[in-house]
Design a protein around this motif. Structure first.
Motif, mmCIF file in Angstrom:
data_model
loop_
_atom_site.group_PDB
_atom_site.id
_atom_site.type_symbol
_atom_site.label_atom_id
_atom_site.label_comp_id
_atom_site.label_asym_id
_atom_site.label_seq_id
_atom_site.Cartn_x
_atom_site.Cartn_y
_atom_site.Cartn_z
ATOM 1 N N LEU A 143 -20.294 -7.803 46.308
ATOM 2 C CA LEU A 143 -20.733 -6.531 45.734
ATOM 3 C C LEU A 143 -21.933 -6.748 44.817
ATOM 4 N N PRO A 144 -22.926 -5.829 44.834
ATOM 5 C CA PRO A 144 -24.063 -5.931 43.914
ATOM 6 C C PRO A 144 -23.593 -5.854 42.467
ATOM 7 N N ARG A 145 -24.334 -6.516 41.593
ATOM 8 C CA ARG A 145 -23.964 -6.535 40.182
ATOM 9 C C ARG A 145 -23.956 -5.129 39.592
ATOM 10 N N PHE A 174 -21.044 -0.719 37.098
ATOM 11 C CA PHE A 174 -20.668 0.698 37.074
ATOM 12 C C PHE A 174 -19.148 0.848 37.061
ATOM 13 N N ALA A 175 -18.457 0.079 37.923
ATOM 14 C CA ALA A 175 -16.991 0.149 37.968
ATOM 15 C C ALA A 175 -16.381 -0.350 36.666
ATOM 16 N N LEU A 195 -16.759 2.261 34.076
ATOM 17 C CA LEU A 195 -15.926 3.427 34.362
ATOM 18 C C LEU A 195 -14.487 3.183 33.935
ATOM 19 N N LEU A 196 -13.966 1.994 34.225
ATOM 20 C CA LEU A 196 -12.577 1.686 33.912
ATOM 21 C C LEU A 196 -12.394 1.214 32.471
ATOM 22 N N TRP A 197 -13.389 0.496 31.933
ATOM 23 C CA TRP A 197 -13.318 0.012 30.552
ATOM 24 C C TRP A 197 -14.604 0.380 29.816
ATOM 25 N N SER A 207 -12.985 -6.697 34.184
ATOM 26 C CA SER A 207 -13.636 -6.766 35.488
ATOM 27 C C SER A 207 -12.856 -5.918 36.480
ATOM 28 N N ALA A 208 -13.574 -5.036 37.167
ATOM 29 C CA ALA A 208 -12.944 -4.126 38.128
ATOM 30 C C ALA A 208 -13.086 -4.612 39.559
ATOM 31 N N VAL A 209 -13.487 -5.876 39.757
ATOM 32 C CA VAL A 209 -13.736 -6.376 41.113
ATOM 33 C C VAL A 209 -12.478 -6.289 41.974
ATOM 34 N N SER A 210 -11.330 -6.707 41.410
ATOM 35 C CA SER A 210 -10.099 -6.695 42.202
ATOM 36 C C SER A 210 -9.708 -5.274 42.589
ATOM 37 N N ILE A 211 -9.908 -4.306 41.682
ATOM 38 C CA ILE A 211 -9.572 -2.923 42.000
ATOM 39 C C ILE A 211 -10.515 -2.379 43.066
ATOM 40 N N VAL A 212 -11.816 -2.713 42.973
ATOM 41 C CA VAL A 212 -12.780 -2.248 43.983
ATOM 42 C C VAL A 212 -12.429 -2.823 45.348
#
Length: 410
Positions: free
Chosen positions: A109-111, A116-117, A120-122, A145-150
């Motif tokens: 995923l782009p940085r 942005f994620a 949005l979450l934190w 970090s929202a990577v796992s949720i994305v």
């Protein structure tokens, strides 16, 4: 019969209506499942992020006190190397950065998408003060970090699209069996999705109705549930591990002061209910500073670990041992316990401290423990009273030992 021929066939009418119903039902079920699961993941990730911030604050506190920034960074990286942490900053009271750890982007995923994620979450970082003797010596800022949720949402959307396609195909081919073979299973799926969202019942599954296409949908739907169950279990285990780190001393493995305070409150509540009694022991090493000064902190750490091991061997399985800081320890002797039993355990501790301890350099050192105790409810019913009485008794014991040593030397 002729009117039936002139009118649209029932199966086509049902197929058209059922296709729309299936699309709506699958979409709602998938949306409810993804929404509920994402909320659950965010809740656990946020809790784990707070635990990580607390663990980092506890880990780097000695390094900040001694101005060892390399140790502070090593401690921060060892704890923050976790998929739920995007960035972690440690600052001093003036706001000057001491440690700035940012996890490298290892995803496809782009940085900008990740940032942005994350925002949005934190929208705000988790903050945790670093205290020493009641004084704030720094602050930890943990960015999630929202990577796992994305990743989960992308996989969930892909599976959802597959489920929608399979469900539409099944509604077209099996119009006659729609009520028993499609509508009921989808209703069940919605009910299961709601149960997952509300009750976190990730172990529930939708039974296969016996129609190939719908069975495929059910299989994919259950596969999504299984994946979510795995996420949920993993996050729960991770949360338990972080909780243990936050409540235990990293050097000795004993419970820390936070766990001691918690267990002391529990012991008081249990004793009140059963009208039983328990004891609180405070222990302090005699001459530990000289060992540190003469042999170094590595030797001091080895002595502390050996003291913790010997204390464990002196108490019962139902009792608990804790390190409060430095060479200060505490023990909670669970109910029921009597004065003779306490004296016996104190004597065991004294005997256990007699053998010499070998340091990593090969030097042999000996350390004794000053011990004081308070008995609930004789010495008080509040935790503060019990701790004060035990602390006073411990220092009285230490004073008597000093006087005895002085008398002996003269």
């Amino acid at each position: 019969m002729e009117k039936q021929r002139r009118s649209p066939p029932l199966n086509k009418v049902l197929a058209g209506v059922h296709r729309r119903l299936v699309l709506i039902a699958v979409s709602l079920a998938s949306l409810a499942l993804l929404t509920g699961s994402t909320m659950a993941m965010h809740e656990y990730l946020d809790r784990n992020l707070h635990l990580i911030a607390g663990t980092v604050a506890y880990t780097v506190e000695p390094a900040i006190i001694f101005q060892d920034m390399e140790a502070a960074r090593d401690g921060t990286v060892s704890v923050a190397s976790n998929e739920i942490v995007d960035r972690l900053i440690v600052v001093d009271p003036s706001g000057r950065e001491l440690v700035n750890f940012e996890k490298p982007n290892e995803s496809f995923l782009p940085r900008t998408v990740i940032e942005f994620a994350n925002n949005l979450l934190w929208p705000q970082p988790v903050r945790q003060s670093i205290t020493h003797n009641g004084r704030i010596v720094g602050e930890v800022y943990a960015f999630g970090s929202a990577v796992s949720i994305v990743y989960f949402l992308l996989s969930g959307l892909l599976i959802t699209l597959c489920c929608v396609g399979i469900a539409l195909l099944a509604s077209t081919m099996l119009a006659r069996k729609l009520r028993a073979g499609v509508t009921d299973p989808l209703s069940h799926a919605v009910e299961v999705a709601r149960s997952v969202r509300v009750e976190r019942a990730f172990d529930r599954r939708v039974p296969a109705p016996g129609i190939a296409e719908v069975d495929d949908f059910v299989e994919d739907f259950n596969a999504l549930l299984s994946e979510m169950h795995g996420w949920y279990t993993g996050l729960t285990e991770q949360n338990e591990q972080l909780t243990r780190k936050a409540m235990h001393d990293t050097l000795t493995g004993l419970g820390n002061r936070a766990l001691f305070d918690q267990q002391l409150g529990i012991a008081i509540a249990k004793a009140d209910q059963s009208e039983g009694c328990f004891a609180v022991l405070f222990l302090d090493g005699d001459g530990f500073k000289q060992i540190n000064d003469s042999h170094g902190h590595t030797a001091g750490d080895a002595v502390l670990m050996e003291l913790a091991s010997r204390l464990r061997g002196c108490i019962r399985k139902v009792d608990g041992a804790y390190r409060l800081g430095g060479d200060e320890f505490a023990i909670i002797l669970a109910s029921p316990v009597s004065k003779p039993e306490i004296d016996y355990i104190v004597e065991r501790i004294s005997e256990a401290m007699e053998p010499e301890i070998e340091t990593p350099s090969g030097a042999l050192v000996r350390i004794s423990m000053s011990v004081g105790f308070s008995l609930y409810p004789d010495d008080g019913r509040a935790s503060g009273e019990l701790m004060q009485k035990a602390d006073e008794a411990m220092y009285n014991h230490k004073s008597r030992k000093r006087n005895d040593d002085y008398a002996y030397s003269h």
